[in-house]
Scaffold this motif. Structure first.
Motif, PDB file in Angstrom:
ATOM      1  N   ALA A  67      36.406  49.536 105.890  1.00 30.62           N
ATOM      2  CA  ALA A  67      34.990  49.860 106.102  1.00 30.62           C
ATOM      3  C   ALA A  67      34.685  49.731 107.588  1.00 30.62           C
ATOM      4  O   ALA A  67      34.915  48.680 108.179  1.00 30.62           O
ATOM      5  CB  ALA A  67      34.102  48.940 105.284  1.00 30.62           C
ATOM      6  N   VAL A  82      33.766  54.447 104.862  1.00 31.49           N
ATOM      7  CA  VAL A  82      34.869  53.720 104.247  1.00 31.49           C
ATOM      8  C   VAL A  82      36.054  54.675 104.257  1.00 31.49           C
ATOM      9  O   VAL A  82      35.945  55.819 103.790  1.00 31.49           O
ATOM     10  CB  VAL A  82      34.543  53.234 102.825  1.00 31.49           C
ATOM     11  CG1 VAL A  82      35.785  52.630 102.158  1.00 31.49           C
ATOM     12  CG2 VAL A  82      33.407  52.211 102.861  1.00 31.49           C
ATOM     13  N   SER A 104      29.346  47.389 107.994  1.00 32.16           N
ATOM     14  CA  SER A 104      29.976  46.778 106.823  1.00 32.16           C
ATOM     15  C   SER A 104      30.578  45.434 107.211  1.00 32.16           C
ATOM     16  O   SER A 104      31.365  45.349 108.143  1.00 32.16           O
ATOM     17  CB  SER A 104      31.080  47.681 106.283  1.00 32.16           C
ATOM     18  OG  SER A 104      30.545  48.887 105.778  1.00 32.16           O
ATOM     19  N   GLN A 107      31.065  46.936  98.547  1.00 26.74           N
ATOM     20  CA  GLN A 107      30.939  46.810 100.000  1.00 26.74           C
ATOM     21  C   GLN A 107      29.604  46.171 100.327  1.00 26.74           C
ATOM     22  O   GLN A 107      28.597  46.461  99.681  1.00 26.74           O
ATOM     23  CB  GLN A 107      31.032  48.219 100.616  1.00 26.74           C
ATOM     24  CG  GLN A 107      30.683  48.317 102.086  1.00 26.74           C
ATOM     25  CD  GLN A 107      29.388  49.068 102.313  1.00 26.74           C
ATOM     26  OE1 GLN A 107      28.619  49.285 101.389  1.00 26.74           O
ATOM     27  NE2 GLN A 107      29.147  49.471 103.543  1.00 26.74           N
TER      28      GLN A 107
END
Ligand code: CA
Length: 424
Positions: A213, A229, A262, A276
């Protein structure tokens, strides 16, 4: 460099993890502005309100700390070590060794509850700068992941900030072989395009692929690695069943688009879905379930506000219309960080729950926590509990140990690993 406690923590937290502030914000005025109707005159820096410091930098103390919790299970929180310096992420090895990365670019090992005095050898040269929570902070070593066949090949993967020529940097993912004491033959398996650095969690899915990510860059630009991602083979090559392979203008590594910053990835223990955690600005933190080819909306839609106050999205209403909506969200933000699903039985009242760290709540330093979230079988939230609030630590990562207990790490200069156990 050891950071002193007197250094001021800045206003950014989540954003600074990833440099995703827009150029427009960074060009903003330094002057305090109190528009008509404002409750108080709030100073701005770089177009962002300067955070108050009244609760920041509280020493952790010695512990242990005991708490009642919502499900009726009392817990004890014990300091395993507080000798770390801005630790970043936790990873347990099958033999019980706990590896911890430090943002300065060091890998540390904790064995039998004791921190090894010397850093683990064999990791890559890394670049770090600034201070966590401030704009421009660059993390040297970041996240670790064990290869799915670790028991056979002992390969450990790590994301880190890689120095390039002429003082430039990027983020790379490399791997080395664990010999029980050190990493051997560490080599890069994938190097991100320059300009797409920032927080970069990694994890192997149940499909054996490496998920990465990324932060920064243009999250909606399919020709950029930033704000995505990515899905890779274990050697860094592109899986041919990735959703955009062969599509004009798309990086073939891209699995999903539209992410801001992220800080965590986890595999759901039963569904195998990749989850995530993503930082919004002033609100709009998210937990997302990552599905091939989907767009998660940043910066077009958001459930949060910009730092100066207006809603993030263009329609000035909180929405995720037309994009993948988060499963869990926070407004105000908690600067959501590492996450895990608790699958053990030691903390019996919590089996199956989601645990996620927070660096600070509502733009106030000194308000980090560990949030527990309970969802139903349709991934709809039932309840949420904030833990460890009075410790006033930036909780940066959480992991389940082989002993079935939960461990967290604090993003502080007196960086700690804390163990959470039930009081029976
Ligand atoms: Ca989103």
């Amino acid at each position: 460099m050891k950071h002193s406690r007197s250094e001021q923590r800045g206003p950014f937290v989540g954003s600074a993890e990833s440099f995703v502030l827009s150029a427009a914000l960074l060009i903003g005025a330094a002057a305090a502005t109190a528009p008509a109707g404002a409750q108080q005159s709030v100073p701005f820096q770089f177009g962002i309100p300067v955070a108050p410091q009244g609760l920041a930098d509280k020493p952790l103390g010695e512990g242990p700390f005991e708490y009642p919790t919502a499900e009726g299970m009392d817990i004890r929180v014990t300091i395993v070590t507080k000798e770390l310096e801005f630790p970043y992420a936790l990873e347990f090895l099958p033999d019980g060794t706990l590896l911890v990365t430090e943002r300065a670019g060091r890998l540390r090992a904790i064995r039998d509850g004791k921190l090894e005095p010397e850093p683990v050898a064999g990791g890559p040269e890394a670049f770090s700068a600034g201070e966590s929570g401030l704009p421009g902070a660059v993390h040297g070593y970041m996240n670790l992941a064990l290869h799915p066949q670790y028991d056979d090949n002992r390969r450990i993967y790590m994301s880190y900030t890689k120095p390039l020529a002429d003082d430039r940097t990027t983020v790379a993912i490399g791997s080395g072989t664990w010999d029980g004491e050190a990493l051997q033959d560490f080599t890069d398996v994938f190097v991100l395009d320059e300009g797409t650095g920032g927080a970069t969690p990694i994890i192997f899915g149940q499909d054996g692929k490496l998920y990465v990510a990324t932060s920064g860059g243009d999250a909606q630009d399919p020709s950029s690695h930033g704000g995505k991602v990515l899905r890779l083979n274990d050697d860094g090559s592109v899986p041919q069943d990735n959703p955009f392979v062969g599509k004009d203008g798309y990086k073939p590594e891209i699995y999903t688009l539209g992410h801001r910053s992220s800080l965590g990835l986890a595999v759901h223990p039963t569904s195998g879905d990749i989850w995530q955690s993503e930082n919004g600005p002033n609100g709009g933190d998210e937990l997302n379930v990552i599905r091939a080819g989907r767009n998660y909306g940043w910066p077009i839609v958001s459930l949060g506000r910009t730092y100066p106050g207006p809603w993030q999205n263009e329609k000035n209403i909180p929405t995720h219309d037309g994009y993948e909506a988060p499963v869990v969200y926070w407004t105000p933000a908690i600067a959501v960080s590492g996450l895990t699903f608790y699958t053990g039985s030691e903390l019996a009242a919590w089996t199956g729950d989601i645990f996620v760290g927070g660096l600070r709540y509502g733009e106030i330093p000194g308000t980090g926590r560990l949030d527990r979230v309970l969802v139903n079988e349709n991934m709809e939230e039932l309840r949420r509990e904030s833990l460890l609030l009075d410790l006033r630590q930036r909780i940066r990562d959480v992991a389940q140990g082989p002993d079935g207990l939960l461990y967290v790490v604090t993003d502080e200069d007196e960086g700690a690993v804390l163990r959470i156990e039930p009081i029976r």
